[in-house]
Design a protein around this motif. Structure first.
Motif, PDB file in Angstrom:
ATOM      1  N   TRP A 184      41.572 -13.301  25.318  1.00  0.00           N
ATOM      2  CA  TRP A 184      41.075 -12.657  26.529  1.00  0.00           C
ATOM      3  C   TRP A 184      41.062 -11.137  26.361  1.00  0.00           C
ATOM      4  CZ3 TRP A 184      37.978 -13.462  30.218  1.00  0.00           C
ATOM      5  CH2 TRP A 184      37.960 -12.639  31.322  1.00  0.00           C
ATOM      6  N   GLU A 185      42.022 -10.598  25.633  1.00  0.00           N
ATOM      7  CA  GLU A 185      42.064  -9.156  25.398  1.00  0.00           C
ATOM      8  C   GLU A 185      40.846  -8.707  24.585  1.00  0.00           C
ATOM      9  OE1 GLU A 185      44.797 -11.159  25.062  1.00  0.00           O
ATOM     10  OE2 GLU A 185      45.701 -10.433  26.929  1.00  0.00           O
ATOM     11  N   GLU A 186      40.468  -9.502  23.585  1.00  0.00           N
ATOM     12  CA  GLU A 186      39.274  -9.181  22.792  1.00  0.00           C
ATOM     13  C   GLU A 186      38.019  -9.238  23.657  1.00  0.00           C
ATOM     14  OE1 GLU A 186      40.671 -10.847  18.413  1.00  0.00           O
ATOM     15  OE2 GLU A 186      39.680 -12.206  19.814  1.00  0.00           O
ATOM     16  N   ILE A 187      37.970 -10.206  24.549  1.00  0.00           N
ATOM     17  CA  ILE A 187      36.824 -10.326  25.456  1.00  0.00           C
ATOM     18  C   ILE A 187      36.727  -9.088  26.332  1.00  0.00           C
ATOM     19  CG2 ILE A 187      35.898 -11.612  27.430  1.00  0.00           C
ATOM     20  CD1 ILE A 187      37.096 -14.156  26.124  1.00  0.00           C
ATOM     21  N   LEU A 188      37.869  -8.658  26.896  1.00  0.00           N
ATOM     22  CA  LEU A 188      37.879  -7.470  27.749  1.00  0.00           C
ATOM     23  C   LEU A 188      37.510  -6.203  26.991  1.00  0.00           C
ATOM     24  CD1 LEU A 188      40.943  -7.986  30.114  1.00  0.00           C
ATOM     25  CD2 LEU A 188      38.511  -8.160  30.656  1.00  0.00           C
ATOM     26  N   GLY A 199      28.965 -11.047  22.122  1.00  0.00           N
ATOM     27  CA  GLY A 199      29.123 -10.997  20.670  1.00  0.00           C
ATOM     28  C   GLY A 199      30.523 -11.376  20.226  1.00  0.00           C
ATOM     29  N   ILE A 200      31.071 -12.404  20.835  1.00  0.00           N
ATOM     30  CA  ILE A 200      32.417 -12.848  20.488  1.00  0.00           C
ATOM     31  C   ILE A 200      32.384 -14.304  20.061  1.00  0.00           C
ATOM     32  CG2 ILE A 200      33.609 -11.209  21.992  1.00  0.00           C
ATOM     33  CD1 ILE A 200      33.863 -13.477  24.028  1.00  0.00           C
ATOM     34  N   GLU A 206      26.133 -18.902  26.093  1.00  0.00           N
ATOM     35  CA  GLU A 206      25.285 -17.735  26.318  1.00  0.00           C
ATOM     36  C   GLU A 206      26.133 -16.491  26.575  1.00  0.00           C
ATOM     37  OE1 GLU A 206      21.606 -16.282  29.205  1.00  0.00           O
ATOM     38  OE2 GLU A 206      22.716 -18.100  29.710  1.00  0.00           O
ATOM     39  N   ALA A 207      27.204 -16.653  27.333  1.00  0.00           N
ATOM     40  CA  ALA A 207      28.091 -15.526  27.619  1.00  0.00           C
ATOM     41  C   ALA A 207      28.720 -14.995  26.339  1.00  0.00           C
ATOM     42  CB  ALA A 207      29.171 -15.954  28.608  1.00  0.00           C
TER      43      ALA A 207
END
Length: 117
Positions: free
Chosen positions: A69-73, A62-63, A56-57
């Motif tokens: 982790w950098e893309e998530i941030l 939208g990842i 869900e997260a």
């Protein structure tokens, strides 16, 4: 004299109504406990408080699963700021909870988020 009688009637009437409301409430609680409705209501409340899943997260942000982790941030920052400007506190909090969920998942897998926003 008439005002005093009227006031006494209003006080007495409100006391009767108040007692009736209290008795009805107590009876409703007893009935709910007997039929299991109270227990079911508590279970429903607890199910609403369930933690967000990692899937869900990822959908909220939208990842993909292989995102760094950098893309998530980066995605978090963009969505958080966008919702801050448009005034949607609900969406902003969902985005924040999604980042927290993924951060916890990332750390539990042995990774260490490289930077905190």
């Amino acid at each position: 004299m008439a005002a005093r009688i009227l006031a006494n009637l209003l006080v007495a009437g409100s006391m009767v109504v108040g007692r009736a409301v209290i008795q009805a409430y107590q009876k409703a609680i007893l009935n709910a406990n007997k039929t299991g409705v109270a227990h079911e209501a508590l279970n429903n409340i607890k199910s609403v408080r369930k933690a967000m899943t990692e899937q869900e997260a990822r959908l909220i942000l939208g990842i993909e699963e292989k995102s760094t982790w950098e893309e998530i941030l980066q995605r978090y920052d963009a969505l958080f700021e966008k919702n801050a400007k448009n005034g949607s506190f609900y969406l902003q909090s969902k985005v924040h909870r999604a980042k927290e969920c993924l951060e916890a998942a990332y750390q539990s897998k042995g990774g260490q988020p490289s930077s905190q926003p």
